[in-house]
Design a protein around this motif. Structure first.
Motif, mmCIF file in Angstrom:
data_model
loop_
_atom_site.group_PDB
_atom_site.id
_atom_site.type_symbol
_atom_site.label_atom_id
_atom_site.label_comp_id
_atom_site.label_asym_id
_atom_site.label_seq_id
_atom_site.Cartn_x
_atom_site.Cartn_y
_atom_site.Cartn_z
ATOM 1 N N ARG A 64 0.865 -8.093 -10.144
ATOM 2 C CA ARG A 64 1.564 -6.840 -9.827
ATOM 3 C C ARG A 64 3.055 -6.870 -10.122
ATOM 4 N N ARG A 65 3.710 -7.990 -9.869
ATOM 5 C CA ARG A 65 5.164 -8.063 -10.074
ATOM 6 C C ARG A 65 5.555 -8.085 -11.543
ATOM 7 N N GLU A 66 4.620 -8.450 -12.409
ATOM 8 C CA GLU A 66 4.922 -8.573 -13.839
ATOM 9 C C GLU A 66 4.478 -7.370 -14.672
ATOM 10 N N THR A 67 3.798 -6.387 -14.046
ATOM 11 C CA THR A 67 3.218 -5.281 -14.819
ATOM 12 C C THR A 67 4.205 -4.170 -15.156
ATOM 13 N N GLY A 68 5.288 -4.082 -14.419
ATOM 14 C CA GLY A 68 6.273 -3.037 -14.691
ATOM 15 C C GLY A 68 5.820 -1.651 -14.286
ATOM 16 N N ILE A 69 4.771 -1.559 -13.454
ATOM 17 C CA ILE A 69 4.296 -0.260 -12.992
ATOM 18 C C ILE A 69 4.083 -0.305 -11.480
ATOM 19 N N THR A 70 3.973 0.875 -10.887
ATOM 20 C CA THR A 70 3.725 0.965 -9.451
ATOM 21 C C THR A 70 2.229 0.843 -9.172
ATOM 22 N N ARG A 71 1.902 0.592 -7.934
ATOM 23 C CA ARG A 71 0.487 0.519 -7.544
ATOM 24 C C ARG A 71 -0.198 1.857 -7.803
ATOM 25 N N ARG A 72 0.507 2.936 -7.556
ATOM 26 C CA ARG A 72 -0.071 4.271 -7.788
ATOM 27 C C ARG A 72 -0.402 4.471 -9.267
ATOM 28 N N ASP A 100 -3.447 2.214 -10.119
ATOM 29 C CA ASP A 100 -4.704 2.755 -9.610
ATOM 30 C C ASP A 100 -5.160 3.963 -10.412
ATOM 31 N N ALA A 101 -4.236 4.819 -10.802
ATOM 32 C CA ALA A 101 -4.596 5.988 -11.601
ATOM 33 C C ALA A 101 -5.145 5.557 -12.967
ATOM 34 N N TYR A 102 -4.495 4.587 -13.586
ATOM 35 C CA TYR A 102 -4.934 4.087 -14.891
ATOM 36 C C TYR A 102 -6.292 3.401 -14.790
ATOM 37 N N MET A 103 -6.507 2.627 -13.750
ATOM 38 C CA MET A 103 -7.738 1.849 -13.601
ATOM 39 C C MET A 103 -8.871 2.631 -12.948
ATOM 40 N N SER A 104 -8.651 3.875 -12.556
ATOM 41 C CA SER A 104 -9.675 4.661 -11.879
ATOM 42 C C SER A 104 -11.000 4.619 -12.643
#
Length: 159
Positions: free
Chosen positions: A75-83, A86-90
């Motif tokens: 998570r810290r290396e992805t450069g994106i928020t959890r939201r 989650d939207a991308y991986m839905s």
């Protein structure tokens, strides 16, 4: 060790391409399994409005797991928020986290128009592998990219 005859062409939003090249984003996530060995060269194609190959990096590792496991690990290396994640991986049951290393920005990005003028070129929706003739085409379209490709892939890309 990478396949010396192929590179990955990865389509990313300009925001993420810039973050990868700046080193602030070291993991790119994908909704499907990515089978690329460590060392694979990655050409970064920044999507609209940029529409150009803007740099390259190498794959250091690929982590394939469930979306929640990939998020927990990177998570810290992805450069994106959890939201955003989650939207991308839905709906995805599997995810890949591509750890990138050795990013190189091209001083002269190779535009989509230049790539198409050098031959038939179609940027991928997500990613695809490029070999021989396609890599030569990219090298011809952009001399700076050609030099970087020759350094990464050797004799496969002519001078």
């Amino acid at each position: 060790m990478s396949d010396p005859e192929r590179a990955m062409l990865l389509s990313v939003h300009p925001r993420f391409a810039n973050a990868i090249l700046a080193g602030s984003k070291t993991v790119e996530v994908r909704r499907q399994r990515v089978a690329a060995p460590p060392g694979t060269p990655v050409l970064l194609y920044a999507t609209a409005p940029t529409m150009a190959v803007v740099g390259m990096a190498r794959i250091a590792a690929v982590h394939v797991a469930t979306p929640s496991e990939v998020w927990s690990a990177h998570r810290r290396e992805t450069g994106i928020t959890r939201r955003e994640y989650d939207a991308y991986m839905s709906g995805a049951t599997q995810a890949s986290g591509l750890t990138m290393e050795n990013p190189v920005s091209f001083n002269e990005p190779v535009t989509l128009n230049a790539l198409r003028s050098a031959g038939s070129f179609h940027p991928p929706q997500s990613y695809r592998y490029m070999k021989g003739d396609e890599l030569r085409q990219v090298a011809v379209a952009g001399p700076v990219v050609g030099t970087a490709l020759r350094e990464a892939l050797g004799d496969l890309v002519p001078a």
